[in-house]
Design a protein around this motif. Sequence first.
Motif, PDB file in Angstrom:
ATOM      1  N   GLN A   1      41.630   8.135  41.740  1.00 30.89           N
ATOM      2  CA  GLN A   1      42.561   7.910  42.849  1.00 30.89           C
ATOM      3  C   GLN A   1      43.505   6.778  42.509  1.00 30.89           C
ATOM      4  N   LEU A   2      44.764   6.950  42.914  1.00 27.24           N
ATOM      5  CA  LEU A   2      45.750   5.882  42.827  1.00 27.24           C
ATOM      6  C   LEU A   2      46.190   5.567  44.261  1.00 27.24           C
ATOM      7  N   VAL A   3      46.055   4.323  44.640  1.00 26.02           N
ATOM      8  CA  VAL A   3      46.384   3.930  46.006  1.00 26.02           C
ATOM      9  C   VAL A   3      47.444   2.848  45.979  1.00 26.02           C
ATOM     10  N   GLU A   4      48.586   3.142  46.586  1.00 24.91           N
ATOM     11  CA  GLU A   4      49.689   2.191  46.649  1.00 24.91           C
ATOM     12  C   GLU A   4      49.641   1.394  47.938  1.00 24.91           C
ATOM     13  N   SER A   5      50.231   0.228  47.899  1.00 19.26           N
ATOM     14  CA  SER A   5      50.385  -0.589  49.088  1.00 19.26           C
ATOM     15  C   SER A   5      51.577  -1.511  48.901  1.00 19.26           C
ATOM     16  N   GLY A   6      52.035  -2.095  50.009  1.00 18.36           N
ATOM     17  CA  GLY A   6      53.087  -3.093  49.912  1.00 18.36           C
ATOM     18  C   GLY A   6      54.462  -2.649  50.363  1.00 18.36           C
ATOM     19  N   GLY A   7      54.610  -1.388  50.718  1.00 18.14           N
ATOM     20  CA  GLY A   7      55.909  -0.934  51.194  1.00 18.14           C
ATOM     21  C   GLY A   7      56.213  -1.475  52.573  1.00 18.14           C
ATOM     22  N   GLY A   8      57.444  -1.229  53.038  1.00 19.41           N
ATOM     23  CA  GLY A   8      57.811  -1.681  54.365  1.00 19.41           C
ATOM     24  C   GLY A   8      59.307  -1.747  54.546  1.00 19.41           C
ATOM     25  N   LEU A   9      59.698  -2.432  55.606  1.00 22.54           N
ATOM     26  CA  LEU A   9      61.106  -2.609  55.944  1.00 22.54           C
ATOM     27  C   LEU A   9      61.547  -4.006  55.536  1.00 22.54           C
ATOM     28  N   VAL A  10      62.666  -4.078  54.845  1.00 21.83           N
ATOM     29  CA  VAL A  10      63.181  -5.366  54.392  1.00 21.83           C
ATOM     30  C   VAL A  10      64.698  -5.362  54.519  1.00 21.83           C
ATOM     31  N   GLN A  11      65.264  -6.519  54.743  1.00 24.07           N
ATOM     32  CA  GLN A  11      66.717  -6.630  54.843  1.00 24.07           C
ATOM     33  C   GLN A  11      67.353  -6.638  53.462  1.00 24.07           C
ATOM     34  N   PRO A  12      68.605  -6.232  53.365  1.00 21.85           N
ATOM     35  CA  PRO A  12      69.315  -6.306  52.075  1.00 21.85           C
ATOM     36  C   PRO A  12      69.242  -7.717  51.500  1.00 21.85           C
ATOM     37  N   GLY A  13      68.974  -7.783  50.210  1.00 21.16           N
ATOM     38  CA  GLY A  13      68.808  -9.057  49.536  1.00 21.16           C
ATOM     39  C   GLY A  13      67.377  -9.559  49.535  1.00 21.16           C
ATOM     40  N   GLY A  14      66.506  -8.897  50.257  1.00 23.53           N
ATOM     41  CA  GLY A  14      65.121  -9.317  50.346  1.00 23.53           C
ATOM     42  C   GLY A  14      64.266  -8.819  49.197  1.00 23.53           C
ATOM     43  N   SER A  15      62.980  -9.123  49.292  1.00 22.85           N
ATOM     44  CA  SER A  15      62.036  -8.779  48.227  1.00 22.85           C
ATOM     45  C   SER A  15      60.806  -8.093  48.799  1.00 22.85           C
ATOM     46  N   LEU A  16      60.195  -7.281  47.954  1.00 22.41           N
ATOM     47  CA  LEU A  16      58.912  -6.659  48.266  1.00 22.41           C
ATOM     48  C   LEU A  16      58.105  -6.575  46.982  1.00 22.41           C
ATOM     49  N   ARG A  17      56.794  -6.566  47.159  1.00 21.33           N
ATOM     50  CA  ARG A  17      55.910  -6.390  46.010  1.00 21.33           C
ATOM     51  C   ARG A  17      54.989  -5.213  46.290  1.00 21.33           C
ATOM     52  N   LEU A  18      55.090  -4.205  45.457  1.00 19.19           N
ATOM     53  CA  LEU A  18      54.227  -3.046  45.571  1.00 19.19           C
ATOM     54  C   LEU A  18      53.027  -3.194  44.647  1.00 19.19           C
ATOM     55  N   SER A  19      51.910  -2.639  45.086  1.00 14.61           N
ATOM     56  CA  SER A  19      50.699  -2.628  44.270  1.00 14.61           C
ATOM     57  C   SER A  19      50.154  -1.212  44.189  1.00 14.61           C
ATOM     58  N   CYS A  20      49.522  -0.908  43.074  1.00 13.75           N
ATOM     59  CA  CYS A  20      48.885   0.397  42.905  1.00 13.75           C
ATOM     60  C   CYS A  20      47.591   0.179  42.131  1.00 13.75           C
ATOM     61  N   ALA A  21      46.485   0.548  42.749  1.00  8.83           N
ATOM     62  CA  ALA A  21      45.182   0.395  42.116  1.00  8.83           C
ATOM     63  C   ALA A  21      44.621   1.765  41.769  1.00  8.83           C
ATOM     64  N   ALA A  22      44.235   1.913  40.518  1.00 14.28           N
ATOM     65  CA  ALA A  22      43.599   3.148  40.062  1.00 14.28           C
ATOM     66  C   ALA A  22      42.088   2.954  40.082  1.00 14.28           C
ATOM     67  N   SER A  23      41.384   3.922  40.630  1.00  8.95           N
ATOM     68  CA  SER A  23      39.933   3.823  40.719  1.00  8.95           C
ATOM     69  C   SER A  23      39.294   5.167  40.394  1.00  8.95           C
ATOM     70  N   GLY A  24      37.986   5.110  40.128  1.00 12.84           N
ATOM     71  CA  GLY A  24      37.259   6.324  39.799  1.00 12.84           C
ATOM     72  C   GLY A  24      36.757   6.276  38.373  1.00 12.84           C
ATOM     73  N   SER A  25      36.496   7.450  37.831  1.00 12.15           N
ATOM     74  CA  SER A  25      35.948   7.560  36.481  1.00 12.15           C
ATOM     75  C   SER A  25      37.081   7.479  35.455  1.00 12.15           C
ATOM     76  N   ILE A  26      37.463   6.270  35.126  1.00 14.34           N
ATOM     77  CA  ILE A  26      38.569   6.039  34.200  1.00 14.34           C
ATOM     78  C   ILE A  26      38.020   5.517  32.885  1.00 14.34           C
ATOM     79  N   PHE A  27      38.328   6.219  31.815  1.00  7.74           N
ATOM     80  CA  PHE A  27      37.905   5.773  30.491  1.00  7.74           C
ATOM     81  C   PHE A  27      38.979   4.922  29.833  1.00  7.74           C
ATOM     82  N   SER A  28      40.218   5.405  29.927  1.00  6.01           N
ATOM     83  CA  SER A  28      41.315   4.688  29.278  1.00  6.01           C
ATOM     84  C   SER A  28      42.634   5.036  29.965  1.00  6.01           C
ATOM     85  N   ILE A  29      43.497   4.033  30.078  1.00  5.53           N
ATOM     86  CA  ILE A  29      44.824   4.228  30.680  1.00  5.53           C
ATOM     87  C   ILE A  29      45.884   4.029  29.615  1.00  5.53           C
TER      88      ILE A  29
END
Length: 121
Positions: free
Chosen positions: A3-31
């Motif tokens: 599973q890949l789960v994103e977070s951090g989206g939203g509403l921001v004004q022009p010129g603003g900043s956001l930080r998105l995150s994505c965590a991969a989980s489960g049976s992962i051998f290599s990325i």
Amino acid sequence: QVQLVESGGGLVQPGGSLRLSCAASGSIFSISSMSWYRQAPGKQRELVAVTFGRGNTSYADSAKGRFTIARDNAKNTVYLQMNSLQPEDTAVYYCNSILRIASIRPWRSYWGQGTQVTVSS
């Protein structure tokens, strides 16, 4: 199962900043790679930034100088720091990873569910 789960989206004004995150989980051998794509209404999904296992990165021209992709290998997590956001950055942002679940299994592409980023005053 992976599973890949994103977070951090939203509403921001022009010129603003956001930080998105994505965590991969489960049976992962290599990325191999972790990437951010985005899809605006009525447009095709496009690559924003990608980071490879050795730390190499690549950016779309629209993201250069404003966005930074970073990866935490220990956490199987990728981040996208977005600065100087503009209305044209409004889109659903998707996380993607090319990985394999075992040494004998093929590399496969996995997608997150997407997170909405809206840039508006």
